[in-house]
Design a protein around this motif. Structure first.
Motif, PDB file in Angstrom:
ATOM      1  N   HIS A 132      19.324 -58.233  89.111  1.00 28.06           N
ATOM      2  CA  HIS A 132      20.528 -57.785  88.204  1.00 28.06           C
ATOM      3  C   HIS A 132      21.675 -57.720  88.551  1.00 28.06           C
ATOM      4  N   ARG A 133      22.335 -58.646  88.001  1.00 29.58           N
ATOM      5  CA  ARG A 133      23.820 -58.899  88.210  1.00 29.58           C
ATOM      6  C   ARG A 133      24.624 -57.929  87.117  1.00 29.58           C
ATOM      7  N   PHE A 134      25.421 -57.176  87.712  1.00 29.11           N
ATOM      8  CA  PHE A 134      26.287 -56.425  86.680  1.00 29.11           C
ATOM      9  C   PHE A 134      27.475 -57.304  86.072  1.00 29.11           C
ATOM     10  N   ASP A 135      27.955 -57.203  84.848  1.00 33.04           N
ATOM     11  CA  ASP A 135      28.921 -57.872  83.970  1.00 33.04           C
ATOM     12  C   ASP A 135      30.208 -57.893  85.077  1.00 33.04           C
ATOM     13  N   GLU A 145      30.182 -52.329  89.405  1.00 40.74           N
ATOM     14  CA  GLU A 145      29.619 -51.205  88.753  1.00 40.74           C
ATOM     15  C   GLU A 145      29.850 -49.919  89.641  1.00 40.74           C
ATOM     16  N   GLN A 165      24.174 -46.286  86.125  1.00 39.60           N
ATOM     17  CA  GLN A 165      24.017 -47.715  85.572  1.00 39.60           C
ATOM     18  C   GLN A 165      22.998 -48.276  86.861  1.00 39.60           C
ATOM     19  N   HIS A 166      23.474 -47.931  88.104  1.00 34.15           N
ATOM     20  CA  HIS A 166      22.704 -48.517  89.089  1.00 34.15           C
ATOM     21  C   HIS A 166      21.095 -48.004  88.927  1.00 34.15           C
ATOM     22  N   ALA A 216      19.466 -50.022  86.330  1.00 28.70           N
ATOM     23  CA  ALA A 216      19.146 -51.608  86.758  1.00 28.70           C
ATOM     24  C   ALA A 216      17.817 -51.282  87.420  1.00 28.70           C
ATOM     25  N   ARG A 247      27.893 -55.190  92.838  1.00 30.49           N
ATOM     26  CA  ARG A 247      28.013 -56.277  92.299  1.00 30.49           C
ATOM     27  C   ARG A 247      26.581 -56.773  91.743  1.00 30.49           C
ATOM     28  N   ASP A 248      25.515 -56.448  92.508  1.00 26.50           N
ATOM     29  CA  ASP A 248      24.431 -57.026  91.933  1.00 26.50           C
ATOM     30  C   ASP A 248      23.112 -56.130  92.900  1.00 26.50           C
TER      31      ASP A 248
END
Length: 337
Positions: free
Chosen positions: A188-191, A194, A199-200, A203, A272-273
């Motif tokens: 999962h790559r955040f926009d 993060e 949110q982590h 994901a 970041r991801d």
């Protein structure tokens, strides 16, 4: 004295599925003692290669990184030391394109290990770290300074002995060239970078959901899990865990993913991801015994079976965990579990 190199490759998005095997062959031109750790890492025993190439650990590491970049366009981070544990810890702290070599001397090993947070030692999870910090043992040096019997009284005889040895840099784990058991991973790559732990965790749940569905559709179970978190500065942290019992169920995979995440002790980290990997896959009919579940797992597993049938017929976006519904309901019109 052994010379161990740990490499973490940055594989290009959409890279050829044969690239890891091509990297293995490149590494085997340096030493036959190569252990690939899917999907993007390798461990090499360079002990016998120094005299052949007339290079020290730093020189061989630079040579390997240069060849990987020149032949395949793959950059890497590297850690080299006299043990696998030290090499892995050094690699985890090294940005892509660089290398960290821990010289083979007691002074160099102590200088590297002693300031590190105790949670960075292999095998130290959040519960063990909390126990140690409750007694004032915050760093690896703190653990190394207390008698082994004291650590054993806190953690138990065998875990205490192993941790005390690791705190002194002792590790005899060999490099095993045997093929690594199959694994599957999801990223999962955040926009944007993060900061929000919520949110982590969302994901992580999404990744566990994807892995669980893939395992069940292929009639496989996973005996281990690896979490890799990459940060805004291009550094990364990795944690692995062997499952108490192999599984293919999302709810159990997610619990392990949360445990691995909590073990990192992140505080306002710019992530970041996140990559989650199911390790040591095997056919579900080869399980030694069926997983024993407590009653609290009955409902999610029943819903999981229904969701799998619905997804197979109508597509993956029909049903998904309720925690993932934010931002998806309007886009899909689907119902969360």
């Amino acid at each position: 004295m052994r010379s161990i190199l740990h490499l973490r490759f940055v594989l290009p998005p959409g890279s050829d599925a044969d690239l890891p095997e091509e990297l293995r062959r490149l590494l085997e031109n340096i030493t036959p003692q190569v252990q690939m750790i899917e999907p993007d890492s390798a461990v090499l025993d360079l002990t016998g290669a120094h005299s052949y190439f007339h290079q020290d650990a730093r020189g061989l590491t630079e040579l390997i990184q240069l060849r990987a970049l020149a032949y395949f366009g793959v950059s890497s981070a590297a850690g080299a030391a006299s043990t696998r544990m030290l090499a892995a810890m050094a690699c985890a702290l090294t940005p892509t394109g660089l290398r960290l070599v821990i010289e083979d001397s007691p002074e160099a090993v102590r200088g590297f290990l002693r300031p590190r947070p105790v949670r960075e030692l292999p095998g130290v999870g959040p519960r063990t770290a909390a126990t140690l910090t409750d007694y004032g043992l915050h760093t690896v040096g703190d653990v190394a300074d207390v008698p082994q019997l004291t650590v054993q009284r806190l953690l138990g005889a065998r875990p205490g002995r192993i941790l005390h040895e690791r705190a002194h840099g002792h590790d005899t784990t060999p490099v095993d060239p045997a093929p690594t058991p199959a694994s599957i991973s999801s990223e999962h790559r955040f926009d944007r970078d993060e900061l929000d732990p919520a949110q982590h965790r969302r994901a992580l749940l999404a990744l566990a959901d994807v892995l669980g569905a893939r395992l069940r559709s292929s009639d496989q179970i996973a005996a281990g899990m690896t979490l890799t978190v990459r940060y805004a500065d291009a550094s990364s942290t990795r944690r692995s865990r062997t499952l108490s019992e192999a599984t293919q169920h999302t709810v159990l995979l997610a619990r392990t993913a949360y445990t691995l995440y909590d073990s990192l002790g992140l505080q306002r980290a710019r992530v970041r991801d996140i990559t989650l990997r199911a390790d040591a896959l095997r056919s579900e009919d080869r399980a030694a015994r069926q997983l024993t579940l407590d009653s609290s797992d009955d409902k999610p597993l029943a819903i999981e079976a229904v969701a799998d049938r619905a997804r197979a017929r109508y597509g993956r976006d029909l049903l998904y965990p309720a925690a993932l519904a934010v931002g998806r309901r309007a886009a899909t019109g689907a119902a969360g579990l």
